[in-house]
Design a protein around this motif. Structure first.
Motif, PDB file in Angstrom:
ATOM      1  N   LEU A  60       0.820  -1.204   0.000  1.00 47.48           N
ATOM      2  CA  LEU A  60       0.000   0.000   0.000  1.00 47.48           C
ATOM      3  C   LEU A  60       0.856   1.258   0.000  1.00 47.48           C
ATOM      4  CD1 LEU A  60      -2.600  -1.095   2.718  1.00 47.48           C
ATOM      5  CD2 LEU A  60      -3.053  -0.861   0.259  1.00 47.48           C
ATOM      6  N   SER A  61       0.221   2.363  -0.403  1.00 47.17           N
ATOM      7  CA  SER A  61       0.873   3.667  -0.353  1.00 47.17           C
ATOM      8  C   SER A  61       0.482   4.457   0.888  1.00 47.17           C
ATOM      9  CB  SER A  61       0.511   4.484  -1.598  1.00 47.17           C
ATOM     10  OG  SER A  61       0.912   3.838  -2.776  1.00 47.17           O
ATOM     11  N   GLY A  62      -0.591   4.050   1.569  1.00 49.63           N
ATOM     12  CA  GLY A  62      -1.054   4.730   2.775  1.00 49.63           C
ATOM     13  C   GLY A  62      -2.177   3.939   3.402  1.00 49.63           C
ATOM     14  N   VAL A  63      -2.523   4.292   4.635  1.00 49.46           N
ATOM     15  CA  VAL A  63      -3.550   3.571   5.385  1.00 49.46           C
ATOM     16  C   VAL A  63      -4.442   4.566   6.113  1.00 49.46           C
ATOM     17  CG1 VAL A  63      -3.948   2.102   7.415  1.00 49.46           C
ATOM     18  CG2 VAL A  63      -2.283   1.413   5.706  1.00 49.46           C
ATOM     19  N   ILE A  64      -5.741   4.261   6.139  1.00 49.90           N
ATOM     20  CA  ILE A  64      -6.679   4.938   7.027  1.00 49.90           C
ATOM     21  C   ILE A  64      -7.161   3.917   8.048  1.00 49.90           C
ATOM     22  CG2 ILE A  64      -8.940   6.041   7.247  1.00 49.90           C
ATOM     23  CD1 ILE A  64      -8.554   7.215   4.480  1.00 49.90           C
ATOM     24  N   LEU A  65      -6.861   4.170   9.321  1.00 44.47           N
ATOM     25  CA  LEU A  65      -7.449   3.383  10.406  1.00 44.47           C
ATOM     26  C   LEU A  65      -8.810   3.991  10.693  1.00 44.47           C
ATOM     27  CD1 LEU A  65      -4.463   2.980  12.913  1.00 44.47           C
ATOM     28  CD2 LEU A  65      -5.383   1.232  11.389  1.00 44.47           C
ATOM     29  N   ALA A  66      -9.862   3.324  10.283  1.00 40.75           N
ATOM     30  CA  ALA A  66     -11.203   3.892  10.316  1.00 40.75           C
ATOM     31  C   ALA A  66     -11.833   3.791  11.702  1.00 40.75           C
ATOM     32  CB  ALA A  66     -12.080   3.193   9.281  1.00 40.75           C
ATOM     33  N   ASP A  67     -12.919   4.519  11.867  1.00 40.56           N
ATOM     34  CA  ASP A  67     -13.667   4.522  13.113  1.00 40.56           C
ATOM     35  C   ASP A  67     -14.412   3.193  13.291  1.00 40.56           C
ATOM     36  OD1 ASP A  67     -14.572   5.741  15.486  1.00 40.56           O
ATOM     37  OD2 ASP A  67     -16.443   6.325  14.522  1.00 40.56           O
ATOM     38  N   GLY A  68     -14.984   3.004  14.464  1.00 37.18           N
ATOM     39  CA  GLY A  68     -15.759   1.801  14.752  1.00 37.18           C
ATOM     40  C   GLY A  68     -16.074   1.713  16.226  1.00 37.18           C
TER      41      GLY A  68
END
Length: 228
Positions: A60-68
């Motif tokens: 990957l080029s980047g990551v979003i750690l999403a809400d939950g």
């Protein structure tokens, strides 16, 4: 020019379509739309096991750690909170491993809501398991907007300025910062609502939901860092 691949963490839940009820990988479409609008290609990351985190980071080029849902307090040495939702150990383990792998590799990372809590615990910090007990009110859990003050010299401040109006419903919050993390944004009662990791080219965590608004500057900044 090819679009950078941006991983977005997701739920693994039972879902219904037609006459079927099947386990499915789920994510609010707002994350994918925000990444696409900023010039990236969103990729959902199913929480199948922590062993796959390193492979994701390498591709990957980047990551979003999403809400939950709330992070299990036993992961940072606190008692389980009965008022929170049921723990999701598969997602907790996977996202903690993903955050650690992204930090080790220098991969650009944006942590949103729960994602900021994951990042903090991954770095050895801890959380307030049930925020209303500490601040004496439930304003942080309401869906309305409020102002957040941002340190202008921070990376977050350079993107957004010294204050922003946000929507940030939450019942957990950062208590002790993890190694290398700096608090860079605060609510009016001094609860931390933004962090960044020192020495990392782009690693920001925010308590609010930039993907739900028309202001896409944080996702655009992630994509800028993710491009070669």
């Amino acid at each position: 020019m090819s679009r950078p691949l941006i991983g977005v963490t997701a739920y693994l839940e039972a879902a219904r379509w037609g006459d079927w009820v099947k386990e499915a990988v789920l994510s609010p479409a707002s994350y994918a739309r925000a990444v696409e609008k900023a010039g990236g290609a969103p990729v959902l990351l199913p929480p199948l096991g922590p062993g796959g985190a390193g492979a994701y980071v390498r591709g990957l080029s980047g990551v979003i750690l999403a809400d939950g849902g709330e992070l299990d307090p036993t992961l940072y040495g606190a008692a389980r909170e009965d008022r929170a939702g049921a723990p999701q150990p598969h997602r907790d383990r996977f996202e903690l491993a993903l955050a650690r792998a992204a930090v080790r590799s220098g991969l650009p990372l944006l942590a949103v809501g729960r994602g900021m809590h994951v990042l903090n615990v991954a770095q050895g910090g801890d959380l307030i398991p049930w925020l209303p007990d500490v601040v004496g009110h439930d304003r942080h859990a309401t869906p309305g907007t409020h102002l957040v003050q941002i340190g202008l010299s921070s990376g977050l401040g350079r993107v957004l300025g010294d204050r922003v109006e946000v929507t940030a419903p939450h019942r957990q919050a950062i208590r002790r910062l993890g190694t290398g993390l700096l608090a860079v944004a605060w609510a009016d009662d001094q609860i931390v609502e933004g962090v960044e990791l020192q020495g990392h080219r782009f690693c920001l965590g925010v308590q609010w939901h930039p993907e739900r608004t028309g202001d896409n500057r944080l996702v655009e900044a992630l994509l800028e860092a993710a491009r070669p």
